[in-house]
Design a protein around this motif. Sequence first.
Motif, PDB file in Angstrom:
ATOM      1  N   THR B 146       0.842  -1.298   0.069  1.00  0.00           N
ATOM      2  CA  THR B 146       0.160  -0.003   0.094  1.00  0.00           C
ATOM      3  C   THR B 146       0.767   1.221  -0.064  1.00  0.00           C
ATOM      4  OG1 THR B 146      -1.536  -1.249   1.198  1.00  0.00           O
ATOM      5  CG2 THR B 146      -1.953   1.180   1.199  1.00  0.00           C
ATOM      6  N   ARG B 148       3.878   1.632  -1.080  1.00  0.00           N
ATOM      7  CA  ARG B 148       4.488   1.611  -2.340  1.00  0.00           C
ATOM      8  C   ARG B 148       3.524   2.109  -3.512  1.00  0.00           C
ATOM      9  NH1 ARG B 148       7.835  -2.805  -0.948  1.00  0.00           N
ATOM     10  NH2 ARG B 148       6.154  -4.244  -1.391  1.00  0.00           N
ATOM     11  N   SER B 149       2.390   1.659  -3.549  1.00  0.00           N
ATOM     12  CA  SER B 149       1.604   2.345  -4.513  1.00  0.00           C
ATOM     13  C   SER B 149       0.878   3.829  -4.184  1.00  0.00           C
ATOM     14  CB  SER B 149       0.306   1.514  -4.728  1.00  0.00           C
ATOM     15  OG  SER B 149      -0.358   1.428  -3.772  1.00  0.00           O
ATOM     16  N   HIS B 152       3.899   5.921  -5.067  1.00  0.00           N
ATOM     17  CA  HIS B 152       4.197   6.070  -6.676  1.00  0.00           C
ATOM     18  C   HIS B 152       2.877   6.995  -7.176  1.00  0.00           C
ATOM     19  CE1 HIS B 152       4.482   4.940 -10.730  1.00  0.00           C
ATOM     20  NE2 HIS B 152       3.234   4.591 -10.943  1.00  0.00           N
ATOM     21  N   ARG B 153       1.811   6.893  -6.613  1.00  0.00           N
ATOM     22  CA  ARG B 153       0.726   7.954  -6.913  1.00  0.00           C
ATOM     23  C   ARG B 153       0.899   9.452  -6.408  1.00  0.00           C
ATOM     24  NH1 ARG B 153      -3.435   4.419  -5.023  1.00  0.00           N
ATOM     25  NH2 ARG B 153      -3.489   5.513  -3.104  1.00  0.00           N
TER      26      ARG B 153
END
Lengths: 222, 179
Positions: B146, B148-149, B152-153
């Motif tokens: 979670t 990492r995403s 990234h976002r």
Amino acid sequence: MNDDNWTTLQSAGKVPPPSPEVLAHAAQRVEQAATRNPRRTVGRRVLVPALAATATAAVIGVVALQQSNTPTALPVAPSTTPSVSTYPPSRPLENQDKSPLCVASYPKELQKRGFGFDGTVLSAVQIPRTAYYWAVTFQVHEWYRPGRSPQQVTVQMLGGPNGQVQLEDQVGYEIGDRLLISGASVDSRTGKALKYPIGWACGFSRTYDVPTADTWRKVFSK
Amino acid sequence: MDDWFAAQVERNGPDIHAYLTRRTTDGVADDLLGDVWVAAYGGRSGFDPDIGTPRAWLFGVARHVLHGYYRKHRLRSTMARVIGIDRPTDETAAVDARLDAAALAPQLREGLRSLPAAERELLLLVAWENLTPTEAAQVLGIPAGTARSRLHRARQRMDERLSGSAQVVDETTRQEADR
């Protein structure tokens, strides 16, 4: 984010390193905590429920007092009029009177306060759901503003009597102390009259002495 | 205090202090650092080396202490405003003040301010505290995937924001050159 922006962001977070004294002081605190209470985790299992029960009882008691909604319902201390005829020099109730955080400076802006009186603390009760605010009831000796008001008044104040003080920068007061209190009777954000006036910090609430009381009388009569 | 804990205090003191300094004002961090050590010492039995590093665990404790400070502070400030005292009431305000003080490029500053709070906190943990995304996940108590995403976002949003601003700047420059 490209590397330049990332580097710029990182540099915006740079702060000076702490002094060795700050690090040592923080480490010393944990040393003290460890020495004072080496078996804390065991003790807490017993203490937490007991403290929770005590706190709940205290809150219920305070809420009951608050719900009765009248100053006379607050616990009243024995009527204690100071017998000494002289008083030590007046001092603010907290150490913030010179703070840049204060939006008004004492005594320059005393005249602008909505109310001011000289009174003796009869009782003080922490206001539920606030960490630092107390409903403090006074026997008023003299109103400086407004001119005619009741003999007893309950004021919201920052911090409780000594021993129940919650602020690190609080000098405090005791039941029976004679104080000079000024502040706001109207909420500056809404313009509405407050149910209980608020005794301002920043030097506008302080201990009583005769010269300061004389000054207040003059200032408020202007 | 046992040797293991003393070593953590010595090793991580400056970084935890920096974390607190970035999110508070007026030297509050100096006092909070001691609170962090006391809280961490009291809860050290809860640290599990299989779950994460001591460093990330200590940042998690520091975050908890910081939130407690602001919770207490907000109660005080709500009434304090009425009685004539005014202070920043949350860490976002303190971080904003830092970004202003750092004279960060306005687009970057606005980009950060426009991020959702959870993404912004994560981004700053990685950018300012040099935590890995996995360590930051441990601090925030969320799964590493979670984090990492989300990271990234956040970077993607910042890219969009910054490239949007760059286009506006380019267009303005072009128009001025045409005159």
